[in-house]
Write an enzyme that holds these catalytic residues in place. Sequence first.
Site, PDB file in Angstrom:
ATOM      1  N   ASP A  65       0.810  -1.037  -0.027  1.00 59.94           N
ATOM      2  CA  ASP A  65      -0.123   0.055  -0.005  1.00 59.94           C
ATOM      3  C   ASP A  65       0.963   1.243   0.031  1.00 59.94           C
ATOM      4  OD1 ASP A  65      -1.692   1.944   0.587  1.00 59.94           O
ATOM      5  OD2 ASP A  65      -2.736   1.053   2.001  1.00 59.94           O
ATOM      6  N   HIS A  88       6.533 -11.472   5.781  1.00 61.43           N
ATOM      7  CA  HIS A  88       7.491 -12.576   5.368  1.00 61.43           C
ATOM      8  C   HIS A  88       7.235 -13.582   6.297  1.00 61.43           C
ATOM      9  CE1 HIS A  88      10.442  -9.710   3.483  1.00 61.43           C
ATOM     10  NE2 HIS A  88       9.543  -9.802   2.373  1.00 61.43           N
ATOM     11  N   ASP A 143      10.138  -7.483  -2.400  1.00 59.61           N
ATOM     12  CA  ASP A 143      10.054  -8.148  -1.233  1.00 59.61           C
ATOM     13  C   ASP A 143       9.101  -9.219  -1.334  1.00 59.61           C
ATOM     14  OD1 ASP A 143       7.614  -6.692  -1.609  1.00 59.61           O
ATOM     15  OD2 ASP A 143       7.589  -5.537   0.040  1.00 59.61           O
TER      16      ASP A 143
END
Length: 258
Positions: A65, A88, A143
């Site tokens: 976001d 993660h 990521d």
Amino acid sequence: MDKTVVVELRDGVATVTLNRPAGANALNMAMGRDLLEAALRVEADPAARAVVVTGAGKHFCFGGDLGGMAGEGAGVGGYLNELTTNIHAAISCFTRMRAPVIAAVNGTAAGGGVGLVCMTDLAIAGRSSKFRLAYTGVALAPDCATSFLLPRIVGRRRALELFLTNRVLGAEEALAWGLVNQVVDDAEVLLQAQALAATFASGPTESFATVKRLLDAADPGLESQMALEARTMAAQSQHPHGREGVAAFLGKRKPSFG
């Protein structure tokens, strides 16, 4: 406040739904926490013998976001460290889960949303589904395990093409590249994924788990790579290019990187 990730367990199949449809299921802090909570809940439930991950509304997940990131100002590095720590950990949990995990990809998966597709064991996409890494488009860094999982799925050169050119991959090309296992009519995505999950739920769960554990043992570096991703994303978000990339995206203008 409604949960940003919803879990429904029925007949051995846990359906995990990203639940921010008004925001294209973009990953904010609440969703990061809720995704980890959902992953831990499903992993700990012996009744969950297969898992489906999907998105509410028109899209699977638009990735991070950016509005939430921009709102943190100078504190964005700490914000991203916390956000990626939760996401993660959730990805690690889903990836290492004993139950088979299936992505039901509706609409677009972008940025970290591609990582959520990659973390699953199998993926089914709609004919109009699209995949885009998006990171370099806003001068940020990969990521959500994309730098680890994506090259292992599609190959290094194809992964670099997607990371560096930021181009859109359509459903049929994603199928040809091996990013997804099946392409079906848009209206059938979730139904097909749940039907496949039902066959797994009635199958030899521990045998499936051993297959997954053996494959995991061949690639032991996932968690260390995600830790590196988190530090790199936090640092890049504070670089002038990262700040300009996010501001330009939110301002709907072309970025100027100088």
